[in-house]
Scaffold this active site. Sequence first.
Site, PDB file in Angstrom:
ATOM      1  N   LYS A 111     -23.886 -14.811 -14.229  1.00 21.23           N
ATOM      2  CA  LYS A 111     -24.745 -13.633 -14.073  1.00 21.23           C
ATOM      3  C   LYS A 111     -24.314 -12.910 -12.807  1.00 21.23           C
ATOM      4  CE  LYS A 111     -29.498 -12.113 -14.428  1.00 21.23           C
ATOM      5  NZ  LYS A 111     -29.550 -11.174 -13.320  1.00 21.23           N
ATOM      6  N   TYR A 158     -19.685  -6.873 -20.498  1.00 17.44           N
ATOM      7  CA  TYR A 158     -20.262  -8.030 -21.180  1.00 17.44           C
ATOM      8  C   TYR A 158     -21.128  -7.729 -22.399  1.00 17.44           C
ATOM      9  CZ  TYR A 158     -23.944  -6.926 -17.742  1.00 17.44           C
ATOM     10  OH  TYR A 158     -24.861  -6.297 -16.964  1.00 17.44           O
ATOM     11  N   GLU A 165     -22.336 -17.039 -19.608  1.00 11.30           N
ATOM     12  CA  GLU A 165     -21.604 -16.072 -18.771  1.00 11.30           C
ATOM     13  C   GLU A 165     -22.183 -16.087 -17.362  1.00 11.30           C
ATOM     14  OE1 GLU A 165     -22.161 -12.226 -20.603  1.00 11.30           O
ATOM     15  OE2 GLU A 165     -22.052 -13.102 -22.599  1.00 11.30           O
ATOM     16  N   ARG A 214     -28.567   1.946 -15.440  1.00  7.67           N
ATOM     17  CA  ARG A 214     -29.620   1.422 -16.306  1.00  7.67           C
ATOM     18  C   ARG A 214     -30.901   2.242 -16.168  1.00  7.67           C
ATOM     19  NH1 ARG A 214     -33.695  -2.344 -15.669  1.00  7.67           N
ATOM     20  NH2 ARG A 214     -34.272  -3.326 -17.623  1.00  7.67           N
ATOM     21  N   ASP A 254       0.835  -1.206   0.000  1.00  9.04           N
ATOM     22  CA  ASP A 254       0.000   0.000   0.000  1.00  9.04           C
ATOM     23  C   ASP A 254       0.866   1.251   0.000  1.00  9.04           C
ATOM     24  OD1 ASP A 254      -2.162  -1.540  -0.034  1.00  9.04           O
ATOM     25  OD2 ASP A 254      -2.888  -1.046   1.996  1.00  9.04           O
ATOM     26  N   LYS A 292     -31.273 -19.042 -13.594  1.00 12.42           N
ATOM     27  CA  LYS A 292     -30.997 -18.671 -12.211  1.00 12.42           C
ATOM     28  C   LYS A 292     -30.753 -19.906 -11.346  1.00 12.42           C
ATOM     29  CE  LYS A 292     -32.092 -14.116 -11.959  1.00 12.42           C
ATOM     30  NZ  LYS A 292     -33.193 -13.748 -11.140  1.00 12.42           N
ATOM     31  N   TYR A 310       2.374   1.933  -3.412  1.00 10.24           N
ATOM     32  CA  TYR A 310       1.313   2.371  -4.318  1.00 10.24           C
ATOM     33  C   TYR A 310       0.995   3.854  -4.059  1.00 10.24           C
ATOM     34  CZ  TYR A 310      -3.351   2.420  -6.518  1.00 10.24           C
ATOM     35  OH  TYR A 310      -4.444   2.727  -7.298  1.00 10.24           O
ATOM     36  N   SER A 333     -33.703  -6.059 -19.980  1.00  8.69           N
ATOM     37  CA  SER A 333     -33.414  -7.079 -18.977  1.00  8.69           C
ATOM     38  C   SER A 333     -33.543  -8.449 -19.627  1.00  8.69           C
ATOM     39  CB  SER A 333     -34.315  -6.912 -17.767  1.00  8.69           C
ATOM     40  OG  SER A 333     -35.634  -6.833 -18.189  1.00  8.69           O
ATOM     41  N   LEU A 334     -33.399  -9.481 -18.834  1.00 10.11           N
ATOM     42  CA  LEU A 334     -33.401 -10.839 -19.374  1.00 10.11           C
ATOM     43  C   LEU A 334     -34.551 -11.637 -18.786  1.00 10.11           C
ATOM     44  CD1 LEU A 334     -29.603 -11.566 -18.847  1.00 10.11           C
ATOM     45  CD2 LEU A 334     -30.720 -11.264 -21.055  1.00 10.11           C
ATOM     46  N   CYS A 374     -66.774 -11.233   1.404  1.00 13.57           N
ATOM     47  CA  CYS A 374     -65.594 -10.373   1.274  1.00 13.57           C
ATOM     48  C   CYS A 374     -65.230  -9.779   2.638  1.00 13.57           C
ATOM     49  CB  CYS A 374     -65.863  -9.253   0.279  1.00 13.57           C
ATOM     50  SG  CYS A 374     -64.557  -8.010   0.274  1.00 13.57           S
ATOM     51  N   ASP A 390     -24.132 -10.439  -9.767  1.00 15.69           N
ATOM     52  CA  ASP A 390     -25.163  -9.812  -8.949  1.00 15.69           C
ATOM     53  C   ASP A 390     -24.712  -8.413  -8.534  1.00 15.69           C
ATOM     54  OD1 ASP A 390     -27.517  -9.580  -7.695  1.00 15.69           O
ATOM     55  OD2 ASP A 390     -27.082 -10.967  -6.063  1.00 15.69           O
ATOM     56  N   LYS A 449     -26.288 -16.453 -24.194  1.00 11.74           N
ATOM     57  CA  LYS A 449     -26.548 -15.560 -25.322  1.00 11.74           C
ATOM     58  C   LYS A 449     -26.198 -16.293 -26.614  1.00 11.74           C
ATOM     59  CE  LYS A 449     -25.116 -11.616 -22.560  1.00 11.74           C
ATOM     60  NZ  LYS A 449     -24.020 -10.684 -22.269  1.00 11.74           N
ATOM     61  N   CYS A 464     -65.738  -5.737   2.534  1.00 17.88           N
ATOM     62  CA  CYS A 464     -66.996  -4.990   2.388  1.00 17.88           C
ATOM     63  C   CYS A 464     -68.222  -5.814   2.741  1.00 17.88           C
ATOM     64  CB  CYS A 464     -67.119  -4.439   0.968  1.00 17.88           C
ATOM     65  SG  CYS A 464     -67.473  -5.700  -0.260  1.00 17.88           S
ATOM     66  N   CYS A 470     -66.867  -1.782  -2.903  1.00 21.07           N
ATOM     67  CA  CYS A 470     -65.919  -2.435  -1.981  1.00 21.07           C
ATOM     68  C   CYS A 470     -64.688  -1.535  -1.868  1.00 21.07           C
ATOM     69  CB  CYS A 470     -65.527  -3.809  -2.517  1.00 21.07           C
ATOM     70  SG  CYS A 470     -64.174  -4.563  -1.582  1.00 21.07           S
ATOM     71  N   CYS A 516     -64.983 -10.976  -4.904  1.00 14.96           N
ATOM     72  CA  CYS A 516     -65.958 -10.139  -4.198  1.00 14.96           C
ATOM     73  C   CYS A 516     -66.871  -9.524  -5.245  1.00 14.96           C
ATOM     74  CB  CYS A 516     -65.201  -9.056  -3.435  1.00 14.96           C
ATOM     75  SG  CYS A 516     -66.209  -7.639  -3.004  1.00 14.96           S
TER      76      CYS A 516
HETATM   77  S1  IVH Z   1     -26.636  -9.067 -20.696  1.00 19.13           S
HETATM   78  C1  IVH Z   1     -29.915  -7.623 -23.430  1.00 19.13           C
HETATM   79  N1  IVH Z   1     -24.863 -10.365 -19.282  1.00 19.13           N
HETATM   80  O1  IVH Z   1     -28.681  -9.068 -15.439  1.00 19.13           O
HETATM   81  C2  IVH Z   1     -29.063  -8.283 -22.425  1.00 19.13           C
HETATM   82  N2  IVH Z   1     -26.538  -9.135 -18.114  1.00 19.13           N
HETATM   83  O2  IVH Z   1     -31.552  -9.587 -15.904  1.00 19.13           O
HETATM   84  C3  IVH Z   1     -28.557  -7.355 -21.405  1.00 19.13           C
HETATM   85  N3  IVH Z   1     -26.328  -9.195 -15.679  1.00 19.13           N
HETATM   86  O3  IVH Z   1     -29.658  -5.809 -16.325  1.00 19.13           O
HETATM   87  C4  IVH Z   1     -27.890  -7.942 -20.256  1.00 19.13           C
HETATM   88  N4  IVH Z   1     -24.535 -10.453 -15.612  1.00 19.13           N
HETATM   89  O4  IVH Z   1     -27.586  -6.086 -14.801  1.00 19.13           O
HETATM   90  C5  IVH Z   1     -25.958  -9.585 -19.249  1.00 19.13           C
HETATM   91  N5  IVH Z   1     -23.226 -11.527 -18.148  1.00 19.13           N
HETATM   92  C6  IVH Z   1     -24.283 -10.746 -18.125  1.00 19.13           C
HETATM   93  C7  IVH Z   1     -24.851 -10.296 -16.912  1.00 19.13           C
HETATM   94  C8  IVH Z   1     -25.996  -9.492 -16.952  1.00 19.13           C
HETATM   95  C9  IVH Z   1     -25.413  -9.784 -14.900  1.00 19.13           C
HETATM   96  C10 IVH Z   1     -27.467  -8.390 -15.197  1.00 19.13           C
HETATM   97  C11 IVH Z   1     -27.623  -7.040 -15.834  1.00 19.13           C
HETATM   98  C12 IVH Z   1     -28.975  -7.031 -16.470  1.00 19.13           C
HETATM   99  C13 IVH Z   1     -29.665  -8.119 -15.731  1.00 19.13           C
HETATM  100  C14 IVH Z   1     -30.746  -8.729 -16.607  1.00 19.13           C
END
Ligand code: IVH
Length: 694
Positions: free
Chosen positions: A123, A232, A121, A144, A40, A320, A43, A89-90, A414, A125, A296, A417, A438, A432
Site C-alpha cells: 500500500k 494498480y 500489493e 481523487r 546528467d 495496515k 541526459y 477507498s479501502l 456538565c 503512501d 484484492k 453548562c 447547554c 449532560c
Molecule cells: S486500490 C477500490 N491499491 O489507498 C480500490 N489503493 O485506502 C481502490 N493505495 O485511495 C484502491 N496503494 O490512494 C489500491 N496498491 C494499491 C494502493 C492503494 C495505495 C491508496 C489509494 C487509495 C487508498 C485507499
Amino acid sequence: MKNVQDLSREEAIAELAALAQKIAAADNAYYQNDAPDLTDADYDALKHRNTAIETRFPDLVREDSPSLRVGSVVQSKFNKIEHRFPMLSLGDVFSIEEVDDFVLGVKRFLNRTEDIDFMAEPKIDGLSFAARYEKGVFVSGATRGDGIVGEDITENLKTLKQLPLTLPSGVPDVLEVRGEVYMAKRDFMALNEHNAAEKKKLFANPRNAAAGSLRQLNPRITAERKLSIWAYTWGEVSERQWSTQAEFFDKLALWGFPVNPLNKVCHSLRDIEENFKHIAEIRADLPYDIDGVVYKVNSIELQNRLGFLTRTPRWAIAHKFPAEQALTRIENIRIQVGRTGALTPVADLEPINVGGVLVSHATLHNEDEIKRKDIRIGDMVIVQRAGDVIPQVVAVRTDKRCADSKPFDFPHICPECGAHAIREENEAIRRCTGGLTCPAQAKERLKHFVSKDAFDIIGLGDKVIEAFYDDGIIRHPADIFTIEERNGRTENDLFTFGDEGLHLEHRNGWGKLSVDNLFKAIRARHIISLPRFVYALGIPQVGSATALLLAQNYGSFDALQADMMARETAKLVAIDGIGGEMGKDIVEFFNEQHNIDEIAALRKFVNIENYIDDRRKDSILSGKTVVFTGTLEKLTRAEAKALAQKFGAKVAGSVSSHTDYVVVGADAGSKAKKAAELGVKTLSEDEFINNCKG
Ligand code: IVH
C-alpha cells in the site's frame, strides 16, 4: 552529429523518434530500475537536441515528445473532473485475524469453501491519480478529490516522466488507469535539503511533498520535482481485456506503466501472512514509503459479484502496519461535551512525535476506561496512533508515577453548562442533561449541521460557529438563513444612519469579500437534498448511510416526519440496516418539541428535495421493497441482497402489505405463503437475476 540547421525533414523525423525513445529509456532507468545509465550532462544534451529540432520543425512534435513534460500551461484554479466511476477507498484492518475474517466473509458471500486467490500489493503512501487515455493518447488526469469529483491535474501529470503519454496499439479505446503518485525517500530528502538551503518551507514527509508537488497550478514546479508512480487499478474502460488483477498488471507493464514488482498472488491465508511478514521486514529498506499491504480478490468476475459497500469494495481490504507508539506525559484531562451531550474525556499531552506526526491530545473514551486503566493527570503514558484514528492511550507507566498523584474524579456535572450529567443503566457514556440550553451541545449540533456531508457551508468552520454562537449571532440552525438579512446595509450604501445590523464585515478577520462569500454559500443551500437534510438534523445514531436509507425508503421529508410523529414504525424497522434501538431514537427525535420547532423554523427557509433514485430507474426493482425466502441456488443471500440494493430496491426481512416482490427459492416456507395470501408478486431466482441487468 549534424547541425540542426542542416537536417532534412526525414532526418528530423527519424532523430526525434530516436530521441523520444532514448530519453524515455533513460527516465525508465532512473525511476524504474533506480540505476541511471546516463550522466546528467548527457541526459540534458539529449533534451536540448530534441528541443532544438522541434523548434526548427514545430509540426513534427511527437505525441510522446519529452518536451511535453515541461509543464507550460499555468492555471488560476483547478478545474473539476467528475469521475465516471467513483474512486473509492479501502477498509482498514490491523491484524492477521481481521484479514482472516475478511477472507471468510468473502468466501461466505460467494458461498465458496475452497481457497480464493488474492493479489497482495504494497500500500503506497502517496496520493491517488486517474489518467485517461483515448485511442491510446493521454487526454486527462485527475486527483481523487472526494472520490466523486477530483481536480483536473492533466498538465501536472504530463510532467511525470514515468507516465506514458501514448500507448501501444491494441489498448482499449477508452482506458482510465489509476494508481499512486509518490515521492521516493531520497528525492524527498534532496528536496528538503534544497529547500532548507534556500530557506524555503520543509515538507513533513514524502506524502506531503508528493501532494504539494502534484497539486501545483504552475505545472513547471511539478516538472522540477521528482515524482514517481505505481499503477494498480482502472476506472472506465471500453473493453476489459483481462480477467484477473494479475493479468491486468501484465497488461499495464506491457503498455509501459510502472507496476510494483512486489505485487504477488497469494493462494491461501498462509501465503498472505508470509507475504505480509516479508513486506514488513523489507519496509524500511524500500526506496519509498508504504503503510501496509492491500489484498484484492484476483478474479474480476468474483470482484464484480462481490460489489461494493457504501464507500469501499467488498473485494479488497488494506492490512495496515501496526500503530506507532511513544511515551509522554498527561498534562491535563479535559471533558468535552458532544452533540448528543456525551461527556468524553480527552488527555492533553506533552507534545510528542509519533511516527512522523506531532501528537498533543489523545482520547480516553469514557469514565470506565479511565478507571480500568487508572489514568491520572501527571502520568507517563504510552500513546499510539494508527492510520487516521485519534491517538489513544494504551497503557500507564505506573512505575514512573509521582507519589502524590490521585485517581481522576469524573465529573457528575456538565463542565460546560452546570446541568447534571447522568449515566443510564447499561450505558458506558455519561451525558449532560442540559440539551440545547447547554452551549457545548448547541455548538456541536451547529457544527454538525454545516459539516461536509450535511449542509456543507464553507465559511462556517468550527471557530466561526463558536464565535457566532458566543456573540448570539447564530444560536439555532435556522439563524444561519437570516444572517444576511440581519447583517444590515453595507458601507457602500448611502443611508447607513440608524442601521443596527450585525455588520460582520467589521469583525476581526472578516472583510466584505469573505462576508459576501459566506452569504453566497448560505444562499446556495436554500435547496437541499433529502439525505443531507436528514443527516444534518443530528438524530442520534443516524449517520449519512442511515440518512440515505431513510431518504430511499420515504422519498420525501413530509412522509418521513408524518410516520415518525405518528410513531408509525412498521416501515421503519423493516428497513434492512435500521435496528430497534436506532428506530426508537429516530421516533423520539421527531417527537421532541424543540426538534419539531427547529424543523418548522428551518423549513421556512429551506426547500427539501424529494429523493429520486435515478441510478437504476430502468429496473423493475427500482424503488421497490423485496423480500427473499427459501434457499437460493445461484446467489448467496448476501449477494442477492446486495444485487437488489444495487438496482434500487429495498430489502426487507418480512412480508407485509408494503412488500412489492417476494423472491422465492427452494423450500420456501411461511413467507411464500404470506405473499400468496396478501397477493404480493413472487419472482423465481432466475426471474430476479434477469431483472438485475443493465
Ligand atoms: S486500490 C477500490 N491499491 O489507498 C480500490 N489503493 O485506502 C481502490 N493505495 O485511495 C484502491 N496503494 O490512494 C489500491 N496498491 C494499491 C494502493 C492503494 C495505495 C491508496 C489509494 C487509495 C487508498 C485507499
